[in-house]
Design a protein around this motif. Structure first.
Motif, PDB file in Angstrom:
ATOM      1  N   LEU A  40       0.640  -1.272   0.052  1.00 57.98           N
ATOM      2  CA  LEU A  40       0.032  -0.155  -0.108  1.00 57.98           C
ATOM      3  C   LEU A  40       0.864   1.162  -0.019  1.00 57.98           C
ATOM      4  O   LEU A  40       0.610   2.486  -0.750  1.00 57.98           O
ATOM      5  CB  LEU A  40      -1.019   0.153   1.084  1.00 57.98           C
ATOM      6  CG  LEU A  40      -2.081  -1.114   1.166  1.00 57.98           C
ATOM      7  CD1 LEU A  40      -2.744  -1.222   2.464  1.00 57.98           C
ATOM      8  CD2 LEU A  40      -3.171  -0.775   0.129  1.00 57.98           C
ATOM      9  N   GLY A  41       1.842   1.163   0.707  1.00 57.03           N
ATOM     10  CA  GLY A  41       2.653   2.440   1.127  1.00 57.03           C
ATOM     11  C   GLY A  41       3.453   2.647  -0.247  1.00 57.03           C
ATOM     12  O   GLY A  41       3.476   4.002  -0.800  1.00 57.03           O
ATOM     13  N   ALA A  42       4.303   1.718  -0.997  1.00 56.35           N
ATOM     14  CA  ALA A  42       4.894   1.818  -2.285  1.00 56.35           C
ATOM     15  C   ALA A  42       3.884   2.277  -3.267  1.00 56.35           C
ATOM     16  O   ALA A  42       4.329   3.383  -4.046  1.00 56.35           O
ATOM     17  CB  ALA A  42       5.520   0.663  -2.550  1.00 56.35           C
ATOM     18  N   ALA A  45       2.387   5.988  -2.866  1.00 57.39           N
ATOM     19  CA  ALA A  45       3.439   7.080  -3.271  1.00 57.39           C
ATOM     20  C   ALA A  45       4.008   6.991  -4.747  1.00 57.39           C
ATOM     21  O   ALA A  45       3.983   7.946  -5.105  1.00 57.39           O
ATOM     22  CB  ALA A  45       4.871   6.677  -2.625  1.00 57.39           C
ATOM     23  N   THR A  46       3.614   5.723  -5.388  1.00 54.97           N
ATOM     24  CA  THR A  46       3.877   5.818  -6.878  1.00 54.97           C
ATOM     25  C   THR A  46       2.951   6.567  -7.604  1.00 54.97           C
ATOM     26  O   THR A  46       2.962   7.354  -8.514  1.00 54.97           O
ATOM     27  CB  THR A  46       4.198   4.443  -7.336  1.00 54.97           C
ATOM     28  OG1 THR A  46       5.195   3.646  -6.556  1.00 54.97           O
ATOM     29  CG2 THR A  46       4.314   4.311  -8.798  1.00 54.97           C
ATOM     30  N   VAL A  47       1.611   6.233  -7.080  1.00 54.98           N
ATOM     31  CA  VAL A  47       0.554   6.839  -7.606  1.00 54.98           C
ATOM     32  C   VAL A  47       0.648   8.413  -7.383  1.00 54.98           C
ATOM     33  O   VAL A  47       0.174   9.343  -8.539  1.00 54.98           O
ATOM     34  CB  VAL A  47      -0.702   6.248  -7.297  1.00 54.98           C
ATOM     35  CG1 VAL A  47      -1.852   7.214  -7.520  1.00 54.98           C
ATOM     36  CG2 VAL A  47      -0.965   4.776  -7.360  1.00 54.98           C
ATOM     37  N   VAL A  48       0.952   8.821  -6.343  1.00 54.96           N
ATOM     38  CA  VAL A  48       0.930  10.249  -5.972  1.00 54.96           C
ATOM     39  C   VAL A  48       1.873  10.991  -6.883  1.00 54.96           C
ATOM     40  O   VAL A  48       1.683  12.067  -7.618  1.00 54.96           O
ATOM     41  CB  VAL A  48       1.203  10.614  -4.408  1.00 54.96           C
ATOM     42  CG1 VAL A  48       1.380  12.041  -4.392  1.00 54.96           C
ATOM     43  CG2 VAL A  48      -0.098  10.035  -3.677  1.00 54.96           C
ATOM     44  N   LEU A  49       3.226  10.455  -7.099  1.00 54.65           N
ATOM     45  CA  LEU A  49       4.226  11.065  -7.788  1.00 54.65           C
ATOM     46  C   LEU A  49       3.741  11.010  -9.306  1.00 54.65           C
ATOM     47  O   LEU A  49       4.235  12.032  -9.989  1.00 54.65           O
ATOM     48  CB  LEU A  49       5.443  10.227  -7.565  1.00 54.65           C
ATOM     49  CG  LEU A  49       6.130  10.356  -6.218  1.00 54.65           C
ATOM     50  CD1 LEU A  49       7.212   9.405  -6.035  1.00 54.65           C
ATOM     51  CD2 LEU A  49       6.319  11.950  -5.688  1.00 54.65           C
ATOM     52  N   ALA A  83       5.537  16.144  -2.405  1.00 52.88           N
ATOM     53  CA  ALA A  83       6.648  16.290  -1.458  1.00 52.88           C
ATOM     54  C   ALA A  83       6.050  15.134  -0.371  1.00 52.88           C
ATOM     55  O   ALA A  83       6.974  14.676   0.393  1.00 52.88           O
ATOM     56  CB  ALA A  83       6.595  17.790  -0.910  1.00 52.88           C
ATOM     57  N   LEU A  84       4.998  15.077  -0.116  1.00 49.83           N
ATOM     58  CA  LEU A  84       4.397  14.379   1.093  1.00 49.83           C
ATOM     59  C   LEU A  84       4.559  12.903   0.611  1.00 49.83           C
ATOM     60  O   LEU A  84       4.734  11.804   1.670  1.00 49.83           O
ATOM     61  CB  LEU A  84       2.814  14.604   1.537  1.00 49.83           C
ATOM     62  CG  LEU A  84       2.630  15.797   2.591  1.00 49.83           C
ATOM     63  CD1 LEU A  84       1.620  16.046   2.640  1.00 49.83           C
ATOM     64  CD2 LEU A  84       3.674  15.850   3.768  1.00 49.83           C
ATOM     65  N   ALA A  85       4.450  12.433  -0.427  1.00 47.45           N
ATOM     66  CA  ALA A  85       4.663  11.224  -0.979  1.00 47.45           C
ATOM     67  C   ALA A  85       6.197  10.797  -0.729  1.00 47.45           C
ATOM     68  O   ALA A  85       6.378   9.365  -0.190  1.00 47.45           O
ATOM     69  CB  ALA A  85       4.467  11.129  -2.372  1.00 47.45           C
ATOM     70  N   ILE A  86       6.867  11.525  -0.816  1.00 45.84           N
ATOM     71  CA  ILE A  86       8.509  11.367  -0.712  1.00 45.84           C
ATOM     72  C   ILE A  86       8.896  11.109   0.805  1.00 45.84           C
ATOM     73  O   ILE A  86       9.399  10.144   1.117  1.00 45.84           O
ATOM     74  CB  ILE A  86       9.285  12.604  -1.328  1.00 45.84           C
ATOM     75  CG1 ILE A  86       9.309  12.481  -2.930  1.00 45.84           C
ATOM     76  CG2 ILE A  86      10.912  12.055  -1.000  1.00 45.84           C
ATOM     77  CD1 ILE A  86      10.071  13.633  -3.433  1.00 45.84           C
ATOM     78  N   VAL A  87       8.209  11.854   1.606  1.00 42.68           N
ATOM     79  CA  VAL A  87       8.052  11.992   3.126  1.00 42.68           C
ATOM     80  C   VAL A  87       7.632  10.471   3.510  1.00 42.68           C
ATOM     81  O   VAL A  87       8.279   9.502   4.356  1.00 42.68           O
ATOM     82  CB  VAL A  87       7.359  13.016   3.845  1.00 42.68           C
ATOM     83  CG1 VAL A  87       7.585  12.727   5.199  1.00 42.68           C
ATOM     84  CG2 VAL A  87       8.075  14.381   3.491  1.00 42.68           C
ATOM     85  N   GLY A  88       6.455  10.053   2.760  1.00 37.44           N
ATOM     86  CA  GLY A  88       5.939   8.522   3.041  1.00 37.44           C
ATOM     87  C   GLY A  88       6.822   7.660   2.529  1.00 37.44           C
ATOM     88  O   GLY A  88       7.006   6.620   3.524  1.00 37.44           O
ATOM     89  N   ALA A 160      -6.556   9.480  -4.139  1.00 39.57           N
ATOM     90  CA  ALA A 160      -6.608   7.910  -3.777  1.00 39.57           C
ATOM     91  C   ALA A 160      -5.217   7.480  -3.539  1.00 39.57           C
ATOM     92  O   ALA A 160      -5.226   6.767  -2.737  1.00 39.57           O
ATOM     93  CB  ALA A 160      -7.352   7.207  -4.900  1.00 39.57           C
ATOM     94  N   GLY A 161      -4.183   8.123  -4.033  1.00 36.60           N
ATOM     95  CA  GLY A 161      -2.990   7.385  -3.973  1.00 36.60           C
ATOM     96  C   GLY A 161      -2.391   7.942  -2.447  1.00 36.60           C
ATOM     97  O   GLY A 161      -1.734   6.990  -1.511  1.00 36.60           O
TER      98      GLY A 161
END
Length: 200
Positions: A40-42, A45-49, A83-88, A160-161
């Motif tokens: 879920l985490g990976a 983050a991929t979807v958000v980026l 930015a938050l996806a990278i932090v995540g 959703a990401g």
């Protein structure tokens, strides 16, 4: 003494088998939650980026010769989700590098990163400021605004990401104490390492 009956004594092997069978479901559950959290985490983050780099808004700016079509991607609208996806992602890795209270703190950071990414993407779904700025820059008219403004579905995909990252953080908060640490295989339980017997 014939009336005295023998009381069966539990065998150590039976207790060992019982304890082993009781530990198996917990171990399997830990592995499932660990795999789900990582996935879920990976994936989140991929979807958000990826979705942050897509076109979020479209419109036209009025010029002397007609209307100029303009677009704005997610990073033009808001850089917060990426930015938050990278932090995540960093927090997802750090979950396995710490233990105890540190792991709970990092898991909370992971969850908050996902929540912040989702909320900021949702707020950006109706934003027009980025296109207005682009219109002013392109036309050279600070008062220029966008007409026929429309938004795509990419902000909602980004949100959703962010929710996937949030779920990964919640799993880490709930089950993270059972997950192995990154350096667990290199650690000892405190017992001295067996050495060679001295020669006589």
């Amino acid at each position: 003494m014939e009336g005295v009956s023998a009381v069966p004594v539990p065998q150590p092997r039976a207790r060992t088998a019982d304890s082993a069978s009781g530990a198996a479901p917990d171990s399997a559950g830990s592995r499932r939650s660990l795999a789900a959290g990582l996935l879920l985490g990976a994936a989140g983050a991929t979807v958000v980026l990826l979705a942050s780099g897509q076109t979020w808004a479209e419109g036209r700016a009025a010029t002397g010769g007609g209307a100029l079509p303009l677009t704005a991607d997610g990073r033009d609208v808001t850089g917060v989700p990426a930015a938050l996806a990278i932090v995540g992602l960093a927090a997802l890795v750090a979950v396995f590098a710490v233990r105890g209270a540190g792991r709970r703190i990092v898991a909370a950071l992971l969850a908050l990163s996902g929540l912040g990414a989702a909320l900021s993407a949702w707020a950006g779904a109706s934003d027009s400021a980025a296109l207005d700025e682009e219109a002013a820059r392109t036309t050279g008219d600070a008062a220029a605004t966008i007409h026929a403004l429309s938004h795509t579905a990419w902000p909602y995909v980004t949100a959703a990401g962010g929710l996937l990252i949030l779920l990964a953080g919640l799993l880490a908060l709930r089950y993270g104490s059972r997950w192995p640490a990154m350096s667990g295989k290199y650690e000892r339980d405190g017992t001295p390492r067996p050495g060679k017997a001295p020669r006589t």
